[in-house]
Design a protein around this motif. Structure first.
Motif, short mmCIF file in Angstrom:
data_model
loop_
_atom_site.label_atom_id
_atom_site.label_comp_id
_atom_site.label_asym_id
_atom_site.label_seq_id
_atom_site.Cartn_x
_atom_site.Cartn_y
_atom_site.Cartn_z
N LEU A 128 0.82 -1.21 0.00
CA LEU A 128 0.00 0.00 0.00
C LEU A 128 0.86 1.26 0.00
O LEU A 128 0.63 2.18 -0.75
CB LEU A 128 -0.91 0.01 1.23
N VAL A 129 1.84 1.29 0.90
CA VAL A 129 2.68 2.47 1.11
C VAL A 129 4.10 2.00 1.42
O VAL A 129 4.29 0.99 2.10
CB VAL A 129 2.14 3.33 2.29
N VAL A 130 5.08 2.76 0.92
CA VAL A 130 6.49 2.48 1.24
C VAL A 130 6.96 3.59 2.17
O VAL A 130 6.84 4.78 1.86
CB VAL A 130 7.35 2.42 -0.03
N ILE A 131 7.49 3.19 3.32
CA ILE A 131 8.00 4.13 4.34
C ILE A 131 9.48 3.83 4.54
O ILE A 131 9.87 2.69 4.76
CB ILE A 131 7.23 3.97 5.66
N GLU A 132 10.31 4.87 4.45
CA GLU A 132 11.75 4.71 4.68
C GLU A 132 12.21 5.57 5.82
O GLU A 132 11.63 6.57 6.14
CB GLU A 132 12.55 5.04 3.43
#
Length: 70
Positions: free
Chosen positions: A66-70
């Motif tokens: 759904l979402v990529v968080i770094e």
């Protein structure tokens, strides 16, 4: 940090973040709708949203990113 995936099949009801937003662990990122029930999806780690892989109203499958968080 990494990919936030869907725990179930459903529809993206609301996206509460934008690319570049900083999120904390347990922030509500997306709300999915399945079987007339809303299921909030929370950030599992703190970080910055670098990609939103879905759109509001889109159908998603279980384990879809759904979402990529770094």
């Amino acid at each position: 940090m990494g990919n936030l995936v869907s725990p179930l099949a459903g529809n993206v009801w609301k996206i509460n973040v934008s690319v570049g937003d900083v999120v904390e662990m347990d922030d509500e990122v997306i709300i999915l709708e399945a079987l007339k029930m809303e299921t909030p999806i929370y950030a599992s780690d703190a970080g910055t949203v670098v990609k939103i892989a879905v759109k509001e109203g889109e159908s998603v499958s279980e384990d879809q990113v759904l979402v990529v968080i770094e």
